[in-house]
Design an enzyme around this catalytic site. Structure first.
Site, PDB file in Angstrom:
ATOM      1  N   ALA A 159       0.834  -1.208   0.000  1.00 60.70           N
ATOM      2  CA  ALA A 159       0.000   0.000   0.000  1.00 60.70           C
ATOM      3  C   ALA A 159       0.868   1.258   0.000  1.00 60.70           C
ATOM      4  O   ALA A 159       0.564   2.239  -0.686  1.00 60.70           O
ATOM      5  CB  ALA A 159      -0.943  -0.005   1.193  1.00 60.70           C
ATOM      6  N   TYR A 160       1.941   1.231   0.759  1.00 56.75           N
ATOM      7  CA  TYR A 160       2.867   2.372   0.779  1.00 56.75           C
ATOM      8  C   TYR A 160       3.435   2.622  -0.610  1.00 56.75           C
ATOM      9  O   TYR A 160       3.465   3.765  -1.092  1.00 56.75           O
ATOM     10  CB  TYR A 160       3.999   2.088   1.765  1.00 56.75           C
ATOM     11  N   ALA A 161       3.894   1.577  -1.277  1.00 61.17           N
ATOM     12  CA  ALA A 161       4.471   1.736  -2.607  1.00 61.17           C
ATOM     13  C   ALA A 161       3.445   2.286  -3.592  1.00 61.17           C
ATOM     14  O   ALA A 161       3.783   3.070  -4.477  1.00 61.17           O
ATOM     15  CB  ALA A 161       5.026   0.401  -3.103  1.00 61.17           C
TER      16      ALA A 161
END
Length: 257
Positions: A159-161
């Site tokens: 999700a961060y990426a």
């Protein structure tokens, strides 16, 4: 005269880690730096004091990101202490779920997803939108991305990426939009950096194996220091980078080779 003398910069998340290194380097180049922080006023004051102790100029401003009205609050705090802007560094970000852990896709909740995108993607979009009337022609916008968007995939950071993938598209598209004003827009993409955010798995004797593994990923054989990233940002903030725009700058120490 220093490279950034007479310039005003704003660094979001500018009080710790990469943000502090960026703030201090821009100040050394002569810029007056707005050091934004969300909650850690002590760290912001320490960063401002460190800059002033070496003859630089800086001021702290507070605004929590990822909440309604965050961009408006940030610019109200900025406008109270500065007039006009030359350099915007969108650095503030989070990489963990709301419970402070890293999660693969099967564990990511809607709340986790929304929180990550609110801080990492929505906030810089609207901060930048509201910066444009303040940003002088010939200015600089520098977004902090990650090597995770170009081949260094980690399932626990999916999700961060994704939030940073959106920032990469934002960077290239905005560069095309703002080119007529002489404003350059670039993204800097670090790999693992030895900062407080990564201290839990990268620092100390207990994490020697992890540190050695990360060092081995780069052909240069070491872990990045925050100043390594700060120096790249300083180049992009200067006139030396005037013919560089819309670019994703690999700041992984060659880890993607």
């Amino acid at each position: 005269m220093s490279a950034l003398s007479g310039k005003t910069a704003l660094v979001t998340g500018g009080s710790r880690g990469i943000g502090r290194a960026v703030s201090e380097r821009l100040a050394r180049e002569g810029a007056r730096v707005g050091v934004h922080y969300g909650r850690d006023a002590t760290a912001a004051k320490e960063t401002v004091s460190a800059i002033e102790a070496t003859g630089g100029q800086a001021f702290a401003l507070q605004a929590e990101l990822g909440v309604p009205g965050d961009a408006e609050a940030l610019w109200a705090a900025f406008d109270a202490q500065a007039e006009g802007l030359d350099i915007l560094v969108n650095n503030a970000g989070i990489n963990k779920a709301v419970d402070g852990t890293l999660k693969r896709i099967d564990a990511v909740t809607a709340e986790d997803f929304d929180a990550l995108f609110a801080v990492n993607t929505k906030a810089p979009f609207f901060i930048t939108q509201q910066a444009l009337p303040r940003l002088r022609d010939g200015g600089r916008i520098i977004n902090i991305s990650t090597g995770l968007t170009r081949g260094a995939a980690k399932p626990e950071l999916i999700a961060y990426a994704m939030t940073k993938g959106a920032i990469d598209v934002f960077t290239s598209t905005l560069a095309k939009d703002l080119g007529p004003r002489g404003i350059t827009v670039n993204a800097v993409a670090p790999g693992p950096v030895n900062t407080d955010m990564n201290a839990g798995w990268l620092r100390g004797e207990a994490n020697a194996a992890a540190r050695q593994q990360v060092s081995g990923i780069s052909p240069l054989g070491r872990v990045a220091d925050a100043t390594d990233i700060g120096d790249i940002v300083a180049f992009l903030a200067s006139d030396d980078s005037r013919w560089v725009t819309g670019q994703w700058i690999d700041a992984t120490g060659g880890a993607l080779l």
